[in-house]
Enzyme design. Structure first.
Site, PDB file in Angstrom:
ATOM      1  N   THR A  26       0.780  -1.413  -0.077  1.00  0.00           N
ATOM      2  CA  THR A  26      -0.130  -0.299   0.039  1.00  0.00           C
ATOM      3  C   THR A  26       0.748   1.239   0.259  1.00  0.00           C
ATOM      4  OG1 THR A  26      -0.303  -0.014   2.414  1.00  0.00           O
ATOM      5  CG2 THR A  26      -2.054  -1.180   1.054  1.00  0.00           C
ATOM      6  N   CYS A  66      -0.237   6.902   7.437  1.00  0.00           N
ATOM      7  CA  CYS A  66      -1.450   6.179   7.470  1.00  0.00           C
ATOM      8  C   CYS A  66      -2.716   7.145   7.746  1.00  0.00           C
ATOM      9  CB  CYS A  66      -1.805   4.867   8.506  1.00  0.00           C
ATOM     10  SG  CYS A  66      -3.295   4.386   8.628  1.00  0.00           S
ATOM     11  N   TRP A 114      25.181  21.769  43.076  1.00  0.00           N
ATOM     12  CA  TRP A 114      23.556  21.224  43.244  1.00  0.00           C
ATOM     13  C   TRP A 114      22.713  22.029  42.187  1.00  0.00           C
ATOM     14  CZ3 TRP A 114      18.963  23.287  43.563  1.00  0.00           C
ATOM     15  CH2 TRP A 114      17.887  22.601  44.089  1.00  0.00           C
ATOM     16  N   TYR A 157      20.589  20.591  39.020  1.00  0.00           N
ATOM     17  CA  TYR A 157      18.871  20.845  38.980  1.00  0.00           C
ATOM     18  C   TYR A 157      18.661  21.515  37.593  1.00  0.00           C
ATOM     19  CZ  TYR A 157      14.740  21.899  40.655  1.00  0.00           C
ATOM     20  OH  TYR A 157      13.377  22.180  41.159  1.00  0.00           O
ATOM     21  N   ASP A 186      22.370  16.636  47.606  1.00  0.00           N
ATOM     22  CA  ASP A 186      20.846  17.200  48.023  1.00  0.00           C
ATOM     23  C   ASP A 186      20.501  16.707  49.398  1.00  0.00           C
ATOM     24  OD1 ASP A 186      18.390  18.496  47.009  1.00  0.00           O
ATOM     25  OD2 ASP A 186      17.784  16.511  47.828  1.00  0.00           O
TER      26      ASP A 186
END
Length: 527
Positions: A47, A82, A439, A443, A459
């Site tokens: 197809t 499709c 840190w 983050y 942390d």
């Protein structure tokens, strides 16, 4: 012909890496297995169409199908989407992150328009590899080139706008990133064999985005999705006047590429979030969608992440209780960095109040046409905050100077918080900025750069969550060693531990509310 053979070999390599072969893919197709939706695309040679594995059409014969790891790979091989299962609405997964973070970073930049104004060489330079290497990685992990991926995204977005909105075709072309109406029409004629207007079902009247209603889109994700958790996270940090959470809906004012606008996000049909956007220029829609996907972590594959993290005895019960937990992203890297600096050594509520005051004094007001929904201002730009006298800020002098210095650096380099190079290189670059320690750098990498392996070992909340029976907390070095087994999903492990500090009873993907957490619990969470 040689190109198709090369693509076929690359596809075979990808499927093998996914522990799938053609027979397994065909069984999934026969069963309409939703677990592979977004991971494989099924091309039918008889197809010329490619489908999702959940397509309701009659299952084609085994000898007539080829499997591809991305829509771009199928489209590059000459297949068209499709019209029945609509590949443009499948979950856009980041499952390859575990094997190639370089590809994930490049995809993030492509979503933000890196190939609209630049070329593959410039994109490769931003992710720290050569152009040839980037093309090889895309072929290896996606089965298509970076340019093909960008073009396929553009076409599938246009197809979604045609089917899901009443926008005029000219506005669809602009919103999807086509440079001209002619190019838009040519692409659809070539791909679908018909003009784009013929793909719109029904003959409803066209409605311009400028008429005030905005654009409504459904963005897919892979369930489960813990909507109450992410909404609670955003509500706790919502900057007054800029963001609001009401009745299960998140609303926000923001500026993209100099264009002001409003968005709202709420649960949509099964497996989707409904996004309503009001922007004066539709060309920013692809960047807006990229940000929504980043903030709400729509590219996650929870089954893949959960199976890996559940091997840890401490994480296993957390994953079982919240299998749909996501890592919330950020709308803007500079805004997130400012929030992180404001939140140093104070509570989340305190940082939110400071951000609200900063916005009220230095943020631009909404234009009249966007007012009236309870939002009033945009978050201040780097240029605006760079002009502030640090002595006028209600915080310790060193932090105030760091904040102004950070704004000046962001104003000088608009790509300062974009994903570039490796995680280690990004963290090192961020730590060179005023007020940014390890840190904060981790983050920012975790939420803005969408690094799934970012992890802040210093942390306090993470160390507290993994305290032993006697209350002894691991040191940062011990925590880092412990998290080694969580790679490449340490960010998700961290999110589970942060959530465990005030873990509510298990909640499914949608109801729209979650049990409130105490202020004490909130104050333990990262800003």
């Amino acid at each position: 012909m040689s190109e198709n053979r090369e693509t076929g070999r690359a596809v075979g390599t990808i499927l093998a890496a996914m522990d799938l072969d053609d027979d397994a893919c065909y069984r999934a197709l026969s069963m309409r297995d939703a677990r592979l939706d977004g991971k494989i695309f099924v091309a039918v040679r008889t197809t010329g169409v490619y489908c999702r594995p959940i397509c309701p059409a009659r299952t084609p014969l085994r000898r007539n199908v080829t499997f591809y790891p991305s829509a771009a790979a199928a489209q590059s091989a000459g297949f068209r989407p499709c019209l029945r299962c609509r590949p443009e609405t499948s979950p856009d997964l980041g499952a390859w992150r575990g094997s190639s973070n370089t590809v994930a970073r490049a995809l993030s930049l492509i979503e933000d328009g890196a190939l609209d104004a630049g070329d593959v060489e410039a994109l490769a330079d931003r992710v720290g590899v050569g152009g040839r290497q980037l093309r090889r990685l895309f072929r290896q992990h996606l089965g298509a080139s970076p340019v093909a991926v960008a073009q396929t995204r553009r076409v599938l977005l246009a197809k979604q706008l045609i089917c899901d909105t009443a926008l005029p075709m000219g506005e669809v072309a602009l919103a999807a990133g086509f440079g001209s109406i002619r190019r838009f029409n040519e692409t659809f004629h070539q791909l679908y064999g018909r003009p784009p207007g013929d793909l719109r079902r029904g003959r409803r009247p066209e409605v311009s985005a400028g008429d005030g209603g905005g654009i409504v889109l459904q963005l897919s994700y892979r369930p489960p999705y813990d909507w109450p958790a992410i909404l609670d996270f955003l509500a706790l940090r919502a900057i007054p006047g800029v963001e609001a959470v009401e009745a299960g809906t998140y609303r926000r004012a923001l500026i993209i590429e100099g264009v002001p606008g409003l968005i709202s996000v709420r649960p949509g049909a099964l497996g989707t979030l409904e996004v309503t956007a009001r922007f004066a220029r539709l060309q920013v829609l692809p960047q807006l969608i990229a940000r929504v996907r980043r903030v709400f972590d729509l590219g996650a594959d929870p089954a893949l992440v959960n199976a890996h993290l559940a091997k840890d005895p401490d994480l296993a019960p957390l994953v079982a209780q919240r299998p749909g937990l996501r890592v919330p992203g950020a709308w803007d890297g500079f805004e997130l960095a400012v929030r992180a600096v404001l939140g140093q050594q104070i509570t989340v509520a305190g940082a939110r109040a400071l951000a609200g005051r900063l916005t009220a004094e230095h943020g631009a007001p909404l234009p009249p046409e966007l007012a009236g929904e309870g939002l009033s201002r945009f978050f201040p730009t780097p240029a605006a905050l760079a002009q502030i006298d640090p002595a006028s800020l209600p915080m310790p002098g060193a932090r105030a100077r760091a904040l102004v210095g950070l704004a000046a650096a962001a104003a000088a380099d608009p790509q300062l918080f974009a994903p570039q190079g490796s995680l280690a290189a990004a963290v090192s670059r961020l730590k060179a900025l005023p007020g940014i320690g390890d840190w904060t750098a981790q983050y920012i990498a975790l939420r803005q750069m969408r690094e799934p392996d970012a992890f802040p070992p210093g942390d306090i909340g993470l160390m507290r969550a993994l305290a032993g029976p006697t209350g002894t907390r691991p040191t940062p070095a011990q925590l880092l060693a412990r998290a080694e087994a969580w790679r490449p999903w340490r960010a998700y492990g961290a999110q589970h531990l942060w959530a465990s500090e005030g873990l509510a009873p298990p909640c499914s993907a949608l109801p729209l509310s979650s049990p409130p957490q105490s202020k004490a619990t909130h104050d333990k969470l990262p800003a």
